[in-house]
Design a protein around this motif. Sequence first.
Motif, PDB file in Angstrom:
ATOM      1  N   TRP A  72       0.950  -1.248   0.146  1.00 52.16           N
ATOM      2  CA  TRP A  72       0.086   0.031  -0.079  1.00 52.16           C
ATOM      3  C   TRP A  72       0.832   1.281  -0.158  1.00 52.16           C
ATOM      4  O   TRP A  72       0.391   2.115  -0.596  1.00 52.16           O
ATOM      5  N   GLN A 106       0.913   9.463  -1.309  1.00 58.07           N
ATOM      6  CA  GLN A 106       0.332  10.870  -1.041  1.00 58.07           C
ATOM      7  C   GLN A 106       0.387  10.966   0.413  1.00 58.07           C
ATOM      8  O   GLN A 106       0.589  11.903   0.990  1.00 58.07           O
ATOM      9  N   ASN A 107      -0.238   9.850   0.972  1.00 60.91           N
ATOM     10  CA  ASN A 107      -0.107   9.944   2.737  1.00 60.91           C
ATOM     11  C   ASN A 107       1.227  10.383   3.170  1.00 60.91           C
ATOM     12  O   ASN A 107       1.141  11.238   4.036  1.00 60.91           O
ATOM     13  N   ASP A 110      -2.064   6.597  -3.211  1.00 59.67           N
ATOM     14  CA  ASP A 110      -2.665   6.630  -1.849  1.00 59.67           C
ATOM     15  C   ASP A 110      -1.564   6.684  -0.761  1.00 59.67           C
ATOM     16  O   ASP A 110      -1.593   7.703   0.121  1.00 59.67           O
TER      17      ASP A 110
HETATM   18  C1  LIG Z   1      -3.988   8.061   7.280  1.00 59.42           C
HETATM   19  C2  LIG Z   1      -4.507   8.957   6.113  1.00 59.42           C
HETATM   20  O1  LIG Z   1      -4.190   9.994   5.885  1.00 59.42           O
HETATM   21  N1  LIG Z   1      -5.073   8.265   5.135  1.00 59.42           N
HETATM   22  C3  LIG Z   1      -5.505   8.851   3.894  1.00 59.42           C
HETATM   23  C4  LIG Z   1      -4.481   8.159   2.828  1.00 59.42           C
HETATM   24  O2  LIG Z   1      -4.853   8.436   1.480  1.00 59.42           O
HETATM   25  C5  LIG Z   1      -6.232   8.213   1.334  1.00 59.42           C
HETATM   26  C6  LIG Z   1      -6.287   8.346  -0.215  1.00 59.42           C
HETATM   27  O3  LIG Z   1      -5.901   9.744  -0.432  1.00 59.42           O
HETATM   28  C7  LIG Z   1      -7.191   8.754   2.257  1.00 59.42           C
HETATM   29  O4  LIG Z   1      -8.496   8.241   1.805  1.00 59.42           O
HETATM   30  C8  LIG Z   1      -6.628   8.276   3.574  1.00 59.42           C
HETATM   31  O5  LIG Z   1      -7.717   8.929   4.810  1.00 59.42           O
END
Ligand SMILES: CC(=O)N[C@H]1CO[C@H](CO)[C@@H](O)[C@@H]1O
Length: 248
Positions: free
Chosen positions: A127, A135-136, A132
């Motif tokens: 992951w 970007q986190n 995703d």
């Molecule tokens: C912990 C966190 O920030 N999770 C985010 C990671 O990215 C996804 C998609 O951009 C978000 O939906 C999560 O909330």
Amino acid sequence: MEQLQQAAKEDSIAVVIGFSERSSSGSLYMGQAIISPQGEVVLQRRKLKATHMERTIFGDGSGSDLNCVAELDFGPELGSIKVGTLNCWEHAQPLLKFHEIQQGVVIHIAMWPPIDPYPGVEFPGLWSMTADGCQNLSQTFAVESGAFVLHCTAVCNESGIEAMDTRNGMLFREPGGGHSCVIGPDGRRLTQPLADKPSAEGIVYADLDLTRVVTNKSFQDVVGHYSRPDLLWLSYDNEKKDAAVHRN
Ligand SMILES: CC(=O)N[C@H]1CO[C@H](CO)[C@@H](O)[C@@H]1O
Ligand SMILES: *[C@@H]1O[C@H](CO)[C@@H](O)[C@H](O)[C@H]1NC(C)=O
Ligand SMILES: *[C@@H]1O[C@H](CO)[C@@H](O)[C@H](O)[C@H]1NC(C)=O
């Protein structure tokens, strides 16, 4: 590089670029450079540790590559701004991030390869390597540093997939990977995706109010009032280590 320097100078813009750097001995490194609005290469560094499969091709950086922030002169109106950069999973290296924050970064350029959205729990990959997850990591860096983050992901097209022969591999299987955005100093995403298609190429624009970096930092400054250097600190060695050293 000279063409980029010329273009930066002509338009008075800073350029931060990632590239495959061939050293004089022939080895390849994951290079990054910051070019000032005056057209000078003011910082050049290598990714400290190539990640997993990258290690079959690229070598490691050295101590001097810890230096990842440059002060750029944007002219009389804007003044000088500290701009920093890290490469990909360097955003998962807490000590390296801390070292950058300690250098006073205000605008951080987060460089990423083409990355695809997380397909769901059956996904055999990581992951933390998906659009995703990455970007986190960029958003988390914004929270931790209190800097603006330009989250820059490359876009891969058919010619790239053919050249790299990755159609049946784990990454770079189909055109796409573009998920660039601008993130504010409290971690919020400030811009919308460029287009519905991650294969679209283009430029993401945002106006950055740098006073927000100061006001956000009044809440959190992990190398200042929100730190405990009497209990926890980072020690580092930013001398470049050469393979051959002359001793008398
Ligand atoms: C912990 C966190 O920030 N999770 C985010 C990671 O990215 C996804 C998609 O951009 C978000 O939906 C999560 O909330
Ligand atoms: C892919 O991008 C490269 C670099 O911009 C370009 O030279 C090439 O023509 C593109 N290929 C396709 C199939 O769009
Ligand atoms: C923190 O930064 C955000 C932008 O990400 C801005 O909208 C907000 O006003 C800032 N908060 C403070 C207290 O400065």
